[in-house]
Design an enzyme around this catalytic site. Structure first.
Site, short mmCIF file in Angstrom:
data_model
loop_
_atom_site.label_atom_id
_atom_site.label_comp_id
_atom_site.label_asym_id
_atom_site.label_seq_id
_atom_site.Cartn_x
_atom_site.Cartn_y
_atom_site.Cartn_z
N ASP A 55 0.82 -1.21 0.00
CA ASP A 55 0.00 0.00 0.00
C ASP A 55 0.86 1.26 0.00
OD1 ASP A 55 -2.44 -1.20 -0.06
OD2 ASP A 55 -2.88 -0.98 2.07
N LYS A 77 -3.57 2.97 -2.72
CA LYS A 77 -4.58 3.92 -3.19
C LYS A 77 -4.34 5.29 -2.58
CE LYS A 77 -8.19 0.48 -3.96
NZ LYS A 77 -7.23 -0.50 -4.36
N MET A 192 -10.29 8.00 7.56
CA MET A 192 -10.45 8.42 6.17
C MET A 192 -11.48 9.54 6.01
SD MET A 192 -10.25 4.66 4.35
CE MET A 192 -11.34 3.88 5.53
#
Length: 409
Positions: A55, A77, A192
């Site tokens: 990641d 991402k 997030m």
């Protein structure tokens, strides 16, 4: 005879099919940012891996646990940047395992906490692939801890709730049962959602939470640049700050935020990242002299160009070593040959280069590098960390403890 032939062919097909699926996948949690927070078991899995899919939030320093000839595939991402879809990542894991490879899927934090690790596990199990999950430290616990905030505390928080504020498939108002969340009380961690913190705080107030409820935004948790902004949910309005600059980060809400004030963690190291470039030694004699007083002490042996993949050297460059140490002229020549063959140079323009002798310094000068000349590993260690350096006799190998043979004998 035909029946026997048919059975033999069937057995051979099954054996080939088993061989094609003889690989293994480890779903490994990298932790929240500090590379030392990866588990021992996770580091061991990386050391066995032929392929690592990692990641964007996984600290590149963690990949130092890998073999030098590992294939490193970034699949992280980042908001607004192109990246493989989850389906493509699942297929990559399956394809690599079916080739017989040992594969690590290195995921930020914990694989199963908003990390889609469950989706990857199901895809692998569906294909009958041997898979092991290695948990990781999750940011909602580690980042507050680094800021001196306990997520639970007797008399203040009997519950601890994790919430994702990612709203790709629905708007924020509908994504969370806000009233139930407020009624639950305790500590709430929002993942997030840094860019929508004002909206989160507004939803909490609309749903009955006191505007004076303590809250903290923790940015870049567990990294040296971590910052914690404390206040109340009413303070985090749209004009409080440029929230985009605080990513990655999380919002913590609850009375636990005020348990400690002005907490400053003690530093175990000074942030130095030291790379020793040797000819064929796996561990430099400098490393034991530094012990745990620097953020990272690592060695590459430059004699065999096939030992390191280009991806691995690119990862080492991304680590941004602050100091590079050359012990002899042969290691200098071998290193720059390695750079030429792989097309990448690990040395950062900002790095301080140190040598163990004037001949090495002069050779580096011909290649366009200035260096500090010192006389021994003891001197290098003292130069880097002062009185904290572990001084060791030159007659003993600092790594193995074996006595060295006198030169010329």
């Amino acid at each position: 005879m035909k029946r026997l032939l048919f059975i033999s062919v069937a057995l051979l097909f099954n054996l080939l099919n088993l061989s094609a699926q003889s690989g293994k996948v480890y779903l490994v949690g990298a932790g929240p940012g500090d590379p030392d927070l990866i588990t021992v078991k996770g580091a061991k899995a990386l050391g066995k891996a032929d392929v690592v899919l990692y990641d964007a939030l996984a600290n590149p320093s963690i990949l130092i646990h890998c073999k030098g000839n590992v294939r490193l595939i970034p699949v992280g991402k980042r908001a607004g940047k192109p990246s493989p879809s989850q389906g493509e990542i699942n297929q990559l894991l399956i394809d690599e395992a079916q080739k017989g490879n040992t594969v690590v899927r290195l995921k930020g934090g914990d694989p199963f906490v908003f990390g889609r690790g469950g989706e990857e596990l199901l895809a692998l199990l569906d294909k009958g692939i041997d898979t092991e999950v290695i948990p990781g430290v999750t940011a909602a616990i580690a980042a507050p801890a680094y800021a001196g905030i306990p997520v639970t505390h007797r008399g203040l928080a009997r519950t601890f709730t994790l919430v994702t504020a990612s709203t790709k498939d629905s708007n924020l108002t509908e994504a969370v049962k806000w009233k139930a969340l407020v009624e639950q009380g305790g500590t709430i961690a929002f993942y997030m959602g840094v860019r929508v913190i004002p909206d989160i705080c507004q939803q909490l107030i609309k749903s009955g939470m006191s505007p004076d409820t303590p809250a903290a935004i923790i940015s870049k948790g567990t990294l040296p640049e971590q910052k914690a902004f404390r206040g109340a949910i009413k303070d985090f309005t749209a004009d409080f700050t440029d929230y985009a600059k605080l990513t990655p980060g999380l919002l913590l809400v609850g009375d636990v935020v005020n348990v400690t004030e002005n907490y400053q963690p003690s530093k175990d190291n000074n942030g130095m990242k030291v790379l020793s470039i040797t000819l064929n030694r796996k561990v430099s004699e400098l490393t034991p002299r530094l012990e745990n007083e620097v953020a990272l002490a690592f060695t590459i042996a430059s004699k065999d160009p096939n030992k390191y993949t280009k991806e691995y050297l690119e990862m080492l460059k991304e680590v941004e070593f602050t100091h590079i140490v050359f012990s002899n002229t042969k290691s200098v020549e071998a290193y720059f040959k390695l750079c030429e063959e792989k097309g990448i140079n690990v040395i950062s323009p900002k790095a301080t280069i140190i040598t163990l002798g004037k001949k090495i310094t002069d050779l580096l000068s011909t290649k366009g590098y200035n260096a500090i000349t010192l006389g021994s590993y003891n001197e290098v260690a003292s130069y880097l960390i002062g009185d904290k350096a572990k001084v060791m006799p030159s007659s003993v190998d600092a790594v193995t403890g074996a006595s060295k043979k006198p030169k010329g004998k």
